[in-house]
Motif scaffolding. Structure first.
Motif, PDB file in Angstrom:
ATOM      1  N   SER A  48       0.837  -1.208   0.000  1.00 29.51           N
ATOM      2  CA  SER A  48       0.000   0.000   0.000  1.00 29.51           C
ATOM      3  C   SER A  48       0.865   1.249   0.000  1.00 29.51           C
ATOM      4  O   SER A  48       0.542   2.241  -0.654  1.00 29.51           O
ATOM      5  N   GLU A  49       1.941   1.184   0.754  1.00 34.05           N
ATOM      6  CA  GLU A  49       2.799   2.355   0.869  1.00 34.05           C
ATOM      7  C   GLU A  49       3.559   2.607  -0.438  1.00 34.05           C
ATOM      8  O   GLU A  49       3.699   3.750  -0.878  1.00 34.05           O
ATOM      9  N   THR A 178      -7.575  -4.325  -2.978  1.00 28.83           N
ATOM     10  CA  THR A 178      -6.137  -4.052  -3.055  1.00 28.83           C
ATOM     11  C   THR A 178      -5.883  -3.315  -4.363  1.00 28.83           C
ATOM     12  O   THR A 178      -6.367  -3.758  -5.408  1.00 28.83           O
ATOM     13  N   PRO A 179      -5.146  -2.193  -4.309  1.00 34.08           N
ATOM     14  CA  PRO A 179      -4.890  -1.448  -5.547  1.00 34.08           C
ATOM     15  C   PRO A 179      -4.396  -2.370  -6.667  1.00 34.08           C
ATOM     16  O   PRO A 179      -3.536  -3.230  -6.420  1.00 34.08           O
ATOM     17  N   PHE A 180      -4.913  -2.208  -7.852  1.00 35.98           N
ATOM     18  CA  PHE A 180      -4.581  -2.983  -9.058  1.00 35.98           C
ATOM     19  C   PHE A 180      -5.048  -4.441  -8.995  1.00 35.98           C
ATOM     20  O   PHE A 180      -5.492  -4.995  -9.984  1.00 35.98           O
ATOM     21  N   ILE A 181      -4.869  -5.076  -7.841  1.00 38.25           N
ATOM     22  CA  ILE A 181      -5.072  -6.526  -7.744  1.00 38.25           C
ATOM     23  C   ILE A 181      -6.552  -6.858  -7.636  1.00 38.25           C
ATOM     24  O   ILE A 181      -7.056  -7.751  -8.317  1.00 38.25           O
ATOM     25  N   ILE A 255      -1.344 -15.976  -8.683  1.00 31.20           N
ATOM     26  CA  ILE A 255      -2.276 -14.938  -9.156  1.00 31.20           C
ATOM     27  C   ILE A 255      -2.520 -15.116 -10.644  1.00 31.20           C
ATOM     28  O   ILE A 255      -1.570 -15.250 -11.422  1.00 31.20           O
ATOM     29  N   GLN A 256      -3.807 -15.159 -11.001  1.00 29.15           N
ATOM     30  CA  GLN A 256      -4.169 -15.304 -12.411  1.00 29.15           C
ATOM     31  C   GLN A 256      -3.807 -14.021 -13.135  1.00 29.15           C
ATOM     32  O   GLN A 256      -4.282 -12.947 -12.789  1.00 29.15           O
ATOM     33  N   ILE A 297      -0.192  -4.575 -13.566  1.00 25.56           N
ATOM     34  CA  ILE A 297       0.711  -3.585 -12.972  1.00 25.56           C
ATOM     35  C   ILE A 297       0.925  -3.872 -11.488  1.00 25.56           C
ATOM     36  O   ILE A 297       2.027  -3.714 -10.965  1.00 25.56           O
ATOM     37  N   GLY A 298      -0.125  -4.330 -10.815  1.00 27.13           N
ATOM     38  CA  GLY A 298       0.004  -4.709  -9.411  1.00 27.13           C
ATOM     39  C   GLY A 298       0.948  -5.888  -9.224  1.00 27.13           C
ATOM     40  O   GLY A 298       1.757  -5.923  -8.282  1.00 27.13           O
TER      41      GLY A 298
END
Ligand code: 86X
Length: 516
Positions: A48-49, A178-181, A255-256, A297-298
């Motif tokens: 996150s940071e 979660t950002p992007f994910i 992760i797909q 990108i995540g």
């Protein structure tokens, strides 16, 4: 980040502690630079940071929605340019369908929508007036597009029909965002194609999957595994699902990365997408759909980032080289600045994405940290000594290696170093990923490997009941284990090998693990 604080903190000598960590904390407090979480200690907080401090994401006041800043969009656009050109070579055409769907159309394919219904977001009002008919926001566009496939396809001459659109979709997820994910709105491309034969559809599924592999491996420097999803994990509306699967070593989760589906004739039945062949016989079209999203990108941030921030592969970084002047007290500042600008000119004329940071209200050290946080692959420092020696100092983001290179040989060397960074980032990520793969033969080994955050390759009987059983036997706080995929690249399976979970004869090797 207040600029005045930075200037005063670097010029004043109020630091009175010898402790390195305390000193670090003070720098962090005064400049806002640096990360307060370490990747290996507190991965979630670190992530996150890093996406915020690296200026990729800004949090928004709606949970699960994020602002994608220019540093993110530049990466997205580079992937888009590549993929868009490749699908155009395959004669796939871009189009744009509306964001909104009527309940009718959304529910045309009941089985496909049923499980997802809680995730659909609805527009219920305009101004203060309740709408007579509520309008859904697309979570994906099968039901939006296929009525028009039905209208546009008449005979075999209308086939194949190959469309793609670049758009946003909304899925009102309730699990941890979660950002992007996992975000409630995200950007993707969705391809939707129709063919007169299954053979043509099968070929395209793999061509697209190969493009997805290239996005991950050649652009994002992330190793992926190509394979087929289990019956339980495939897109329920389709015939079979292929995917590229990545792995996050820190969390031990698969992760797909992207999916390429053969839909078979399920949707063409529902939406009556018929055609007449050369002999005048009626048939149903064979369809595919495929997508990759900003999730890519995540995955890149998670795989490559470190305790200093983002680490961007040169092929996708909007700035590949940052040039920083290092003017010592009595040096000829103007000459140093001129050398920086000349360096930028030379490199950008040679085709590199290069910028200089000539701001006079930041120290060189602050700039180093700033561009490291943003993950710029290569930093060039130019100080008085470099000027005198007609050289520049070059520092790699991925491994901190420093070398001095003669200005006369700048373009060639920068080119070599950047391509070397791209390759070694992939190699390092692959080495880490491979170290997480564990081959197991028994249930006990499986449990040990799962607790050890491994990506598990195991012989499996390929029975849905057994996969469900594995899920229920492993469920807990961390989430259950499931199949990630059956890799196309199958190791030899000696006759008589037993399934790790059921003991029945194994039919194939499959990857298992916890996942996002
Ligand atoms: C599955 C399937 C498919 C086109 C792709 O994976 C590639 C691009 N679509 C998407 N899926 C849904 O069908 C779905 C449907 C609804 Cl109504 C929803 F709310 C969420 C969904 N999520 C995924």
């Amino acid at each position: 980040m207040a600029k005045d604080d930075i200037v005063s903190s670097t010029s004043s000598k109020k630091s009175d502690t010898n402790s390195k960590t305390a000193k670090k904390k003070e720098v962090k407090k005064e400049t806002g630079l640096g990360l307060s979480n370490k990747k290996d200690d507190n991965f979630g907080e670190w992530y996150s940071e890093v996406v915020v401090n690296g200026e990729m994401i800004e949090y928004y006041d709606i949970s699960g929605c994020y602002i994608l800043r220019p540093w993110t969009m530049a990466i997205w656009e580079i992937l888009q340019v590549f993929f868009d050109a490749e699908i155009k070579k395959m004669k796939i055409k871009n189009c744009y369908f509306p964001l909104f769907v009527t309940p009718d159309v959304l529910q045309r394919e009941k089985d496909h929508v049923e499980g997802f219904a809680p995730e659909v977001a609805w527009v219920t009002k305009s101004g203060n007036t309740d709408l007579d008919v509520h309008i859904a926001i697309r979570p994906t566009s099968e039901t939006v597009m296929y009525p028009y496939f039905s209208k546009w396809i008449r005979g075999h001459r209308d086939l194949p029909l190959k469309l793609n659109q670049w758009c946003n979709v909304v899925r009102w997820e309730f699990s941890h965002p979660t950002p992007f994910i996992r975000s409630r709105e995200f950007l993707w491309q969705e391809g939707h194609t129709a063919f007169s034969s299954k053979e043509e559809a099968d070929i395209e599924v793999l061509q697209i999957l190969e493009l997805y592999r290239r996005i991950y491996e050649e652009f994002l420097a992330i190793p992926v595994i190509k394979g087929k999803k289990s019956e339980l994990e495939k897109f329920a509306g389709g015939l079979y699902t292929t995917s590229v699967e990545a792995f996050i070593p820190n969390t031990g989760r698969g992760i797909q990365g992207a999916t390429s589906h053969c839909l078979g004739q399920n949707f063409s039945k529902m939406f009556e997408i018929n055609f007449e062949n050369e002999k005048g016989e009626k048939g149903l079209v064979w369809q595919n759909s495929w997508a990759y999203s900003t999730r890519t990108i995540g995955v890149m941030v998670m795989v490559h980032g470190d305790d200093k921030g983002l680490v961007l592969p040169p092929k996708v970084s909007s700035v590949q080289v940052i040039v920083v002047p290092v003017p010592y007290k009595d040096a000829d500042t103007q000459a140093i600045f001129d050398a920086c600008s000349a360096t930028v000119k030379t490199l950008s004329e040679a085709g590199f994405r290069v910028e200089e940071d000539l701001r006079d209200n930041y120290s060189p050290g602050w700039k180093y940290s700033h561009w490291e946080m943003k993950g710029v692959p290569l930093r060039i420092e130019i100080g008085p000594k470099d000027l005198a020696n007609k050289q520049v100092r070059v520092v790699r983001r991925d491994n901190s290696a420093k070398v001095d290179i003669p200005m006369s040989n700048l373009v060639e060397q920068v080119k070599d170093i950047l391509s070397n960074i791209q390759v070694s980032m992939f190699d390092a990520a692959k080495q880490k990923r491979d170290a997480c793969i564990e081959v197991v033969k028994t249930w006990d080994e499986f449990i040990v490997a799962l607790n050890g955050k491994k990506m598990i390759l195991a012989p499996w009987c390929d029975e849905e009941e057994v996969e469900k059983d594995v899920k229920s036997r492993t469920k807990g706080e961390m989430g259950a284990a499931k199949t990630l995929c059956t890799p196309f690249d199958q190791p030899e399976l000696p006759g008589g090998t037993a399934c790790f979970a059921s003991g029945k004869p194994a039919k194939k090797w499959s990857y298992w693990g916890r996942s996002y």
